[in-house]
Scaffold this motif. Structure first.
Motif, short mmCIF file in Angstrom:
data_model
loop_
_atom_site.label_atom_id
_atom_site.label_comp_id
_atom_site.label_asym_id
_atom_site.label_seq_id
_atom_site.Cartn_x
_atom_site.Cartn_y
_atom_site.Cartn_z
N MET A 1 3.41 6.49 8.04
CA MET A 1 2.30 5.83 7.37
C MET A 1 2.34 4.32 7.66
O MET A 1 1.34 3.71 8.01
CB MET A 1 2.43 6.08 5.87
CG MET A 1 1.21 5.78 5.07
SD MET A 1 1.22 6.83 3.61
CE MET A 1 2.50 6.11 2.65
N LEU B 1 1.85 -1.79 9.24
CA LEU B 1 2.46 -2.55 8.15
C LEU B 1 3.92 -2.84 8.45
O LEU B 1 4.58 -3.56 7.72
CB LEU B 1 2.34 -1.78 6.83
CG LEU B 1 0.91 -1.67 6.33
CD1 LEU B 1 0.81 -0.68 5.20
CD2 LEU B 1 0.38 -3.02 5.88
N TYR C 1 1.46 3.63 11.21
CA TYR C 1 0.05 3.89 11.47
C TYR C 1 -0.81 2.69 11.10
O TYR C 1 -1.74 2.32 11.80
CB TYR C 1 -0.40 5.13 10.69
CG TYR C 1 -1.71 5.66 11.18
CD1 TYR C 1 -1.76 6.56 12.22
CD2 TYR C 1 -2.91 5.21 10.63
CE1 TYR C 1 -2.95 7.02 12.71
CE2 TYR C 1 -4.11 5.67 11.10
CZ TYR C 1 -4.13 6.57 12.14
OH TYR C 1 -5.32 7.02 12.62
N TYR C 2 -0.52 2.09 9.97
CA TYR C 2 -1.35 0.98 9.51
C TYR C 2 -0.78 -0.37 9.93
O TYR C 2 -1.15 -1.40 9.38
CB TYR C 2 -1.51 1.03 7.99
CG TYR C 2 -2.26 2.25 7.56
CD1 TYR C 2 -3.62 2.36 7.82
CD2 TYR C 2 -1.63 3.30 6.93
CE1 TYR C 2 -4.33 3.48 7.46
CE2 TYR C 2 -2.33 4.43 6.57
CZ TYR C 2 -3.67 4.52 6.83
OH TYR C 2 -4.36 5.63 6.49
N ASP D 1 -4.76 -2.18 -0.94
CA ASP D 1 -5.39 -1.75 0.30
C ASP D 1 -5.81 -3.00 1.08
O ASP D 1 -6.96 -3.42 1.02
CB ASP D 1 -6.60 -0.87 -0.06
CG ASP D 1 -7.11 -0.09 1.12
OD1 ASP D 1 -6.87 -0.52 2.26
OD2 ASP D 1 -7.76 0.95 0.91
N PRO E 1 0.81 -1.22 0.00
CA PRO E 1 0.00 0.00 0.00
C PRO E 1 0.85 1.27 0.00
O PRO E 1 0.49 2.25 -0.65
CB PRO E 1 -0.81 -0.10 1.28
CG PRO E 1 -0.48 -1.36 1.94
CD PRO E 1 0.53 -2.09 1.14
N ALA E 2 1.97 1.24 0.72
CA ALA E 2 2.79 2.45 0.78
C ALA E 2 3.36 2.76 -0.61
O ALA E 2 3.48 3.91 -1.01
CB ALA E 2 3.92 2.28 1.78
N LYS F 1 -8.68 5.96 4.33
CA LYS F 1 -8.50 6.41 5.71
C LYS F 1 -9.81 6.45 6.48
O LYS F 1 -10.05 7.33 7.30
CB LYS F 1 -7.82 7.78 5.74
CG LYS F 1 -6.47 7.79 5.03
CD LYS F 1 -5.74 9.08 5.25
CE LYS F 1 -4.35 9.06 4.67
NZ LYS F 1 -4.32 9.26 3.23
N SER G 1 -9.32 1.58 6.07
CA SER G 1 -8.86 1.41 4.69
C SER G 1 -7.66 2.32 4.50
O SER G 1 -7.70 3.48 4.89
CB SER G 1 -9.98 1.79 3.73
OG SER G 1 -9.41 2.30 2.54
N ILE G 2 -6.61 1.79 3.91
CA ILE G 2 -5.38 2.57 3.79
C ILE G 2 -5.55 3.69 2.79
O ILE G 2 -5.06 4.79 2.96
CB ILE G 2 -4.21 1.65 3.41
CG1 ILE G 2 -3.98 0.66 4.54
CG2 ILE G 2 -2.95 2.44 3.12
CD1 ILE G 2 -3.02 -0.44 4.21
N ASN G 3 -6.30 3.41 1.75
CA ASN G 3 -6.48 4.39 0.70
C ASN G 3 -7.50 5.47 1.09
O ASN G 3 -7.32 6.63 0.78
CB ASN G 3 -6.94 3.69 -0.57
CG ASN G 3 -6.61 4.47 -1.81
OD1 ASN G 3 -5.75 5.33 -1.79
ND2 ASN G 3 -7.32 4.20 -2.88
#
Lengths: 344, 542
Positions: free
Chosen positions: A68, A74, A71-72, A302, A45-46, A101, A97-99
């Motif tokens: 980022m 990952l 935060y998720y 995502d 996702p990053a 938020k 959802s990562i995309n």
């Protein structure tokens, strides 16, 4: 078609507990796949977020990227991520959802009704039209009308849905401009009349629904036609005709009713297929449903959103199969009796 | 029996139709309603104010400073309508915004900003220096979603309610444009209570000082409707409502009057629209470029002579003409677009010259076989979408005997491959070349983690690095331009990347709806070469 029918009968003869085991087994397998499959795709996702688009470069600093990932979660090891995922399944909380938020649940909820709308409408339309044409075709069997209908339907079933969609889009939306190019409604339509909104949604609905309907029509038509032809040759139809009942009444009252029986199963199962088809159709018509969302989620890697969407689709399809299993004996007393006999 | 079956069939159908009707009723919640349909766009009145301007862009996420999508400039621009920065840019360059004036200390390390005094937040509370100090401290804890290098900042303090003092660690030429000109000021009274800003979705999350408030956000389609802030401190907001709608085909939507403006990179589309009475502005400086990034760790490509041979072998003028249809702007070997004030016109350039290319390749030992193919030289180029450039390149390199394979992957895979150095060459098309030239430092010194730079890596060229630091700390334009010029010389000689062509964006608009569109000098914020700059929607009080 016969194959499907066979499966249903087969599972019916299984004991109830065995049936439940099968469903649970499939569900667990899919849940495992659901976690690992998206992570097998190259990039994460990053990478998508920092990749930017054609329109823009972004200079996400390493610090921002690090924030980022943290935060998720990952940055956690895969096993920790997996445990979080399993916990999420039980609490129905897949995280943000990562995309987008936004909690995955909310992202899906906003789009789900639109998919249900086009899939629902396409199910109803393809069922009705499929049954009617199928009956008509069988009524004219053997003959030229039946033959040409049969070939047309076979041909239609061979065209992929997205191609049908593209053709309709180019012809009816781009060239003739009868319908909008995409979307689910006119953006920020201002009208005090609810009817305007309904008409607007309807106008946007036509092309996606027609595409899905055409894609789904052939299978229903073929089953209805073949079943009707089979039923037509049964002795009781001959008997009914011999009684002096009119041809139309025979078709309506005897042929149609008996031939429609296996259709119920196939219709319920086909809804799952329509859901899958909606991914392509929604993408072609940029229709904001979960199909398009799924495509975007895959591109964006995502993961949380993918988990949520796959789970939803899996549960949906399994539920539909279960409904088919339950509904069939309820509709056909012959099987119901046989089952009861089994148990005793 | 048959009756039962029929009724159940009916039941199934009935259920489905119920679902259908329920769905068609629920999503039509179009917020506030007025009497006019949206297809009727506003017309300019005597006082130049306009009811509605409709633009097009894809989904850019929830436009709070922590949640908008950093993928592409859309998210930042949607956010900039709601929130303001200390400085902003218009057609002349950096202008005062929330800060009405500033002073720079002798040592160029302290900036003292005088703030506007009659500014209120959208919720009516007054804006003060406290908010500015709070914002910068808050972003230290929760990174802002876009650019702005906070590592330069030593401290931010207020000396009174309307004066803020920034102390920076080193001289920073792009401070006014690329730091305080980008970072939105957020209200302390809202965010001081928020510890998960990314998830914060309260209405207060969008309370800014900006010229617009978000009237409606169509989340499923990513469409936005903005309403003018009637009490805007900078002057009357002329465009009363701005709508961002999703459009699958901008030109078609423009023709059908579904949108009032949109941009393209294809000049033949522009010609068609001009003939229909639409007007056009070309981005200036071009700001957008198509370029090849070479993998400098590749055993063959790490030799700069091979990179130069490739540059000679490509007829980039022809490529640009073919693909954009407009007047070609061949890529500057020193990266900065030729129409930029920072351009060095004496930089080494690589004209189209097959003989030179062949000679270098022969010298490098890549001899041709009987079929005219250099067997030892098989290269790959990676692209993240259908790239006409890569196809043209394949043809052109074939002429000098280089076999080029095109690898097309999706965006995430592309970025991952760049990060892991698993590529030979990669083609990217992107913006960001019209703003402050400090991007040359960011790209090649591992500061930017995006695909467009030598990602996550530093380009090991000591002269370049020294100059990059020096230009960052030079505030005098002429002196700085000389340094940037030298950097372009190094880039042109070494070719870590080759700009194929500079690609202008063409902004097409319907002049009957709104016609105050202009280019922003150096691009909006950090160099976004687009036209929906909020300043052009406002009658700015001088």
């Amino acid at each position: 078609m016969v194959f499907h029918f066979g499966i249903t009968r087969c599972s019916l003869s299984m004991s109830k507990s065995k049936q439940i085991y099968t469903y649970v087994g499939v569900l667990v397998f899919v849940l495992l796949l659901n976690f690992w499959l998206p992570r097998l795709l190259p990039g994460g996702p990053a990478d998508f977020l920092t990749g930017g688009t054609e329109d823009g470069a972004i200079f996400v600093s390493e610090a921002q990227k690090e924030a980022m990932l943290t935060y998720y979660n990952l940055n956690d090891s895969l096993w920790v991520q997996f445990l979080t995922y399993v916990k999420g399944i039980f609490t129905l909380d897949f995280g943000l959802s990562i995309n987008y938020k936004t909690p995955v649940f909310d992202v899906i909820l906003v789009r789900l009704p639109w998919t249900l709308l086009i899939v629902g409408a396409a199910t109803v339309l393809s069922t009705i039209i499929g049954i009617l044409i199928g009956l008509f075709s069988a009524w004219r069997y053997p003959g030229k009308t039946d033959r040409s209908l049969f070939l047309t339907m076979l041909g239609l079933s061979a065209i992929p849905e997205f191609l049908i969609g593209m053709i309709l889009l180019i012809l009816l939306a781009s060239n003739l401009q009868w319908f909008p190019l995409g979307g689910a409604e006119t953006a920020f339509l201002r009208s005090d009349y609810w009817l305007d909104h309904v008409l607007d949604v309807g106008k946007h609905l036509v092309l996606p629904v027609v595409t899905l309907t055409i894609g789904n029509l052939a299978s229903i038509y073929l089953l209805m036609r073949n079943e009707s032809i089979r039923v037509r040759n049964e002795p009781f139809i001959e008997f009914a005709a011999a009684k002096g009942i009119g041809e139309r009444a025979v078709v309506r009252g005897h042929v149609a009713r008996n031939a429609a029986l296996p259709l119920v199963t196939i219709i319920v199962i086909r809804i799952g297929g329509l859901l899958a088809g909606s991914v392509l159709v929604e993408t072609v018509f940029s229709y904001p449903g979960i199909g398009k969302l799924l495509q975007e989620a895959i591109l964006a890697r995502d993961y949380p959103l993918l988990h949520g969407l796959f789970l939803l689709l899996t549960v949906f399809v399994l539920l539909l199969n279960m409904i088919a299993d339950i509904i069939y004996p309820w509709l056909d007393p012959r099987i119901r009796v046989a089952k009861r006999g089994d148990g005793q | 029996m048959l009756a039962r079956m029929k009724s159940s069939l009916l039941l199934v159908i009935l259920c489905l139709s119920l679902v259908v009707s329920a769905c068609s009723a629920s999503p039509a919640n179009t917020g506030e309603s007025s009497s006019k349909p949206v297809t009727q766009s506003g017309t300019a009145t005597a006082d130049e104010s306009v009811d509605l301007v409709r633009l097009t862009w894809g989904d850019s996420g929830y436009p709070s400073p922590f949640a908008f999508s950093p993928s592409g400039p859309g998210g930042y621009l949607r956010n900039s309508f709601l929130f303001d920065t200390l400085t902003w840019k218009d057609e002349s360059g950096v202008i005062p915004w929330l800060a009405k004036s500033w002073e720079i200390s002798k040592d160029e390390l302290t900036y003292t900003f005088k703030l506007e005094q009659d500014v209120t937040w959208h919720d009516g509370k007054p804006f003060t220096a406290e908010d500015v100090v709070f914002s910068f401290n808050y972003y230290k804890k929760f990174p802002f979603n876009w650019t702005g290098d906070f590592s330069h900042i030593e401290s931010v303090t207020k000396s009174d309610d309307y004066t803020v003092v920034f102390t920076i660690k080193n001289k920073y030429a792009a401070f006014l444009s690329d730091l305080v000109g980008i970072v939105p000021i957020i209200p302390k009274h809202v965010w001081e209570k928020v510890d998960k800003p990314v998830e914060f979705r309260d209405d207060a999350a969008l309370v800014g000082t900006g010229p617009y408030t978000l009237k409606q956000y169509d989340e499923k389609s990513g469409q936005y409707l903005y309403a003018a802030n009637p009490n805007y401190f900078k002057g009357e907001v002329l465009v009363k409502e701005v709508a961002y709608v999703n459009s699958s085909n901008k030109v078609l939507s423009l023709q059908n009057k579904e949108i009032d403006a949109g941009y393209t990179v294809n000049y033949s589309e522009v010609e068609n629209m001009l003939s229909q009475g639409f007007k056009m502005i070309q981005s200036d400086p071009t700001g957008s470029a198509l370029r090849i990034t070479f993998n400098l760790d590749h055993p063959q490509l790490k030799d700069k002579r091979l990179r130069q041979a490739i540059a000679y072998a490509l007829d980039r003028e022809e490529m640009s003409r073919k693909i954009t249809g407009g007047d070609p702007i061949v890529g500057n070997a020193g990266i900065i677009p030729p129409d930029s004030p920072w351009y060095n016109n004496s930089v080494k350039q690589y004209e189209y010259n097959i003989t030179k290319a062949e000679r270098i390749l022969d010298e490098l030992g890549y001899t041709k076989n009987a079929n005219g193919i250099r067997e030892l030289l098989k290269l790959k180029v990676m692209v993240s979408s259908t790239s006409q450039e890569s196809q043209v390149m394949q043809e052109m390199l074939k002429k000098v005997g280089i076999e080029l394979n095109i690898q097309q992957v999706d965006s995430a895979a592309f970025t991952a491959a760049m990060g892991e150095n698993k590529y030979d060459m990669a083609i990217t098309g992107h913006i960001g070349l019209s703003g402050d030239p400090d991007y040359l430092r960011l790209w090649f010194m591992g500061q930017a983690s995006n695909t467009y730079a030598a990602r996550g890596k530093t380009w090991k060229n000591e002269d370049f690095q020294r100059l990059a630091i020096k230009q960052m700390q030079e505030l005098d334009f002429d002196k700085r331009k000389a340094i940037i010029g030298k950097m372009q010389d190094i880039l042109a000689e070494e070719l870590p990347t080759l700009v194929l062509y500079h690609r202008p964006f063409y902004f097409m608009y319907n002049p009957d709806v709104y016609n105050r569109w202009t280019n922003t000098y150096g691009g909006i914020a950090d160099g976004i070469p687009l036209w929906d700059n909020k300043v052009f929607f406002i009658d700015v009080k001088k």
